[in-house]
Design a protein around this motif. Structure first.
Motif, PDB file in Angstrom:
ATOM      1  N   UNK A   1      40.937  32.149  49.994  1.00  0.00           N
ATOM      2  CA  UNK A   1      41.513  32.639  48.740  1.00  0.00           C
ATOM      3  C   UNK A   1      40.560  32.305  47.604  1.00  0.00           C
ATOM      4  N   UNK A   2      40.031  33.337  46.943  1.00  0.00           N
ATOM      5  CA  UNK A   2      39.109  33.075  45.848  1.00  0.00           C
ATOM      6  C   UNK A   2      39.649  33.656  44.536  1.00  0.00           C
ATOM      7  N   UNK A   3      38.934  33.384  43.466  1.00  0.00           N
ATOM      8  CA  UNK A   3      39.392  33.800  42.132  1.00  0.00           C
ATOM      9  C   UNK A   3      39.501  35.312  42.005  1.00  0.00           C
ATOM     10  N   UNK A   4      38.563  36.026  42.610  1.00  0.00           N
ATOM     11  CA  UNK A   4      38.579  37.478  42.500  1.00  0.00           C
ATOM     12  C   UNK A   4      39.829  38.071  43.151  1.00  0.00           C
ATOM     13  N   UNK A   5      40.190  37.594  44.330  1.00  0.00           N
ATOM     14  CA  UNK A   5      41.388  38.103  45.004  1.00  0.00           C
ATOM     15  C   UNK A   5      42.637  37.799  44.185  1.00  0.00           C
ATOM     16  N   UNK A   6      42.710  36.592  43.626  1.00  0.00           N
ATOM     17  CA  UNK A   6      43.833  36.237  42.763  1.00  0.00           C
ATOM     18  C   UNK A   6      43.889  37.158  41.548  1.00  0.00           C
ATOM     19  N   UNK A   7      42.729  37.404  40.930  1.00  0.00           N
ATOM     20  CA  UNK A   7      42.686  38.259  39.741  1.00  0.00           C
ATOM     21  C   UNK A   7      43.110  39.686  40.063  1.00  0.00           C
ATOM     22  N   UNK A   8      42.568  40.238  41.146  1.00  0.00           N
ATOM     23  CA  UNK A   8      42.890  41.621  41.511  1.00  0.00           C
ATOM     24  C   UNK A   8      44.380  41.804  41.761  1.00  0.00           C
TER      25      UNK A   8
ATOM     26  N   UNK B   1      34.164  44.178  38.924  1.00  0.00           N
ATOM     27  CA  UNK B   1      34.935  42.945  38.758  1.00  0.00           C
ATOM     28  C   UNK B   1      35.277  42.669  37.300  1.00  0.00           C
ATOM     29  N   UNK B   2      34.603  43.343  36.403  1.00  0.00           N
ATOM     30  CA  UNK B   2      34.677  43.009  34.977  1.00  0.00           C
ATOM     31  C   UNK B   2      36.091  43.106  34.423  1.00  0.00           C
TER      32      UNK B   2
ATOM     33  N   UNK C   1      30.355  32.242  32.411  1.00  0.00           N
ATOM     34  CA  UNK C   1      30.554  32.444  33.838  1.00  0.00           C
ATOM     35  C   UNK C   1      32.006  32.147  34.217  1.00  0.00           C
ATOM     36  N   UNK C   2      32.576  33.009  35.083  1.00  0.00           N
ATOM     37  CA  UNK C   2      33.956  32.819  35.540  1.00  0.00           C
ATOM     38  C   UNK C   2      34.040  32.620  37.056  1.00  0.00           C
ATOM     39  N   UNK C   3      32.918  32.695  37.744  1.00  0.00           N
ATOM     40  CA  UNK C   3      32.824  32.377  39.167  1.00  0.00           C
ATOM     41  C   UNK C   3      33.857  33.141  40.018  1.00  0.00           C
ATOM     42  N   UNK C   4      33.744  34.462  40.080  1.00  0.00           N
ATOM     43  CA  UNK C   4      34.751  35.249  40.803  1.00  0.00           C
ATOM     44  C   UNK C   4      34.848  34.923  42.281  1.00  0.00           C
ATOM     45  N   UNK C   5      33.764  34.485  42.895  1.00  0.00           N
ATOM     46  CA  UNK C   5      33.787  34.210  44.335  1.00  0.00           C
ATOM     47  C   UNK C   5      34.188  32.778  44.646  1.00  0.00           C
TER      48      UNK C   5
END
Length: 408
Positions: A115-122, A145-146, A165-169
């Protein structure tokens, strides 16, 4: 002598016989094992994969920080997209997330990805229906991703560091997962509730395209907001400018309804209006609004009379490069004393955050540029990033804390 020879011959034969049995036995066992393996090959491959998946699923269920299915379950139950049920059936949870449009086509392997930040955000942006927003440029996101990473940053989830930086991965840590669960609990509790807001340009969001504190919190938690704040407003009567008690009168005449009230003010009183004294008691009907202290108490008296038993939260703004520190402390400390007298909780950003815009680097990063006065950050009005990092988290917590059902 002959007996001895017979004994030796017999012992030799016995040893040879035992050795033969051992060799033959080993061969038989090997043959059986090989034969068994040959016969069960395909089915063993399937069962081995099933066992591996079961082990992985159990591992992720016990360690929520890396569990995508648990996150989807928590998100969908909080947002009303799924009824509470079996939280351990990863395949069923992913299928439901697909059906309601949180994720696209997926494979079984996707269930076990970290579970990473990008999946949570999406998934969060879709489930909670956040409008697209941004806090500025992000240096470590791709074009696709923006939108979601900028929107999450805007609502105070993954705020960019000093390198934008927001470190999506990045894998969600245990601490971050706890934060996310807290936000989902707040969402469940605050959804549908109504905010009334009164105050000046900082409440109004003048540095953020007029989207202020109340609107941001309302959008984050599916609330509704009525913002009566006016840029330049003061507690004392400055004649040509709005005063906060007038905002209250307008809202009352509009029959505005509220579950919670947000209030700020005092910056436009500093250096312009008398400091005044704190009147005794709680009947302010005869108190004049010609000083900061008198005007603030008059406003509180009106709020308490018009919206009985409705919680009020006061926000003391950040440390500004506007007046002498002595003046800012004097007015801000008096405001906190008055709120304490009236039993009103305060969010003290002056003392409770590092947003001190006397520091040029902080001023340039977290306040907006008013182009009417040149290409300079004004030190007063937070921009989107300033609200996301310093204002939204503590005020959101204060709002949620007013409702006892909020989980800690």
């Amino acid at each position: 002598m002959r007996k001895m020879q017979f004994k030796r011959i017999g012992l030799t034969v016995l040893i040879l016989a035992l050795l033969t049995m051992m060799i033959v036995g080993t061969s038989v066992v090997s043959a059986i094992a090989k034969n068994t393996t040959d016969r069960s090959g395909a089915s063993d491959a399937v069962s081995s994969r099933e066992k591996e998946n079961t082990i992985l699923l159990n591992s992720y269920l016990s360690g929520a920080v890396n569990n995508r299915s648990k996150w989807l379950y928590d998100l969908m139950t909080a947002s009303g997209l799924m009824q509470p049920g079996n939280s351990s059936n990863g395949a069923a949870i992913f299928q439901k997330a697909y059906e309601v449009g949180l994720i696209g086509a997926y494979t079984e392997d996707d269930i076990y990805l970290p579970l990473n930040r990008l999946f949570v955000a999406q998934t969060t942006v879709k489930a909670l229906r956040y409008p697209e927003r941004t806090v500025g440029e992000l240096s470590d996101v791709s074009a696709d991703q923006k939108s979601v990473m900028g929107t999450m940053a805007y609502y105070g989830y993954f705020v960019p560091d000093d390198k934008d930086m927001v470190y999506p991965e990045a894998t969600i840590s245990a601490k971050e997962y706890e934060m996310l669960q807290t936000e989902l609990n707040r969402y469940k509790t605050l959804k549908g509730k109504r905010i009334l807001a009164f105050g000046d340009s900082i409440m109004h969001g003048s540095g953020n395209n007029d989207e202020g504190i109340a609107e941001m919190i309302a959008a984050k938690y599916a609330m509704t907001a009525l913002d009566y704040s006016v840029p330049g407003a003061s507690f004392a009567d400055r004649v040509e400018r709005s005063r906060i008690s007038n905002q209250i009168r307008v809202a009352y005449n509009d029959q505005a309804q509220a579950d919670i009230i947000l209030l700020n003010g005092g910056t436009n009183d500093m250096g312009h209006m008398p400091f005044g004294e704190t009147a005794a008691g709680f009947d302010m009907s005869e108190v004049e609004e010609n000083s900061f202290s008198g005007g603030m108490q008059k406003a509180l008296w009106m709020l308490k009379a018009c919206w009985k038993d409705t919680p009020i939260i006061y926000t003391r703004v950040h440390n500004m490069d506007l007046f002498e520190d002595r003046i800012e402390r004097q007015y801000g400390d008096r405001a906190l004393d008055i709120m304490e007298k009236w039993g009103i909780p305060s969010v003290d950003l002056y003392n409770g955050t590092t947003m001190n815009t006397e520091n040029k680097a902080i001023c340039d990063r977290y306040t907006f540029v008013d182009e009417r006065y040149g290409p300079y950050h004004d030190s007063i009005h937070p921009n989107a990033l300033g609200y996301a990092k310093f204002y939204l988290p503590p005020i959101s917590k204060a709002v949620a804390d007013q409702f006892s059902e909020v989980s800690k």
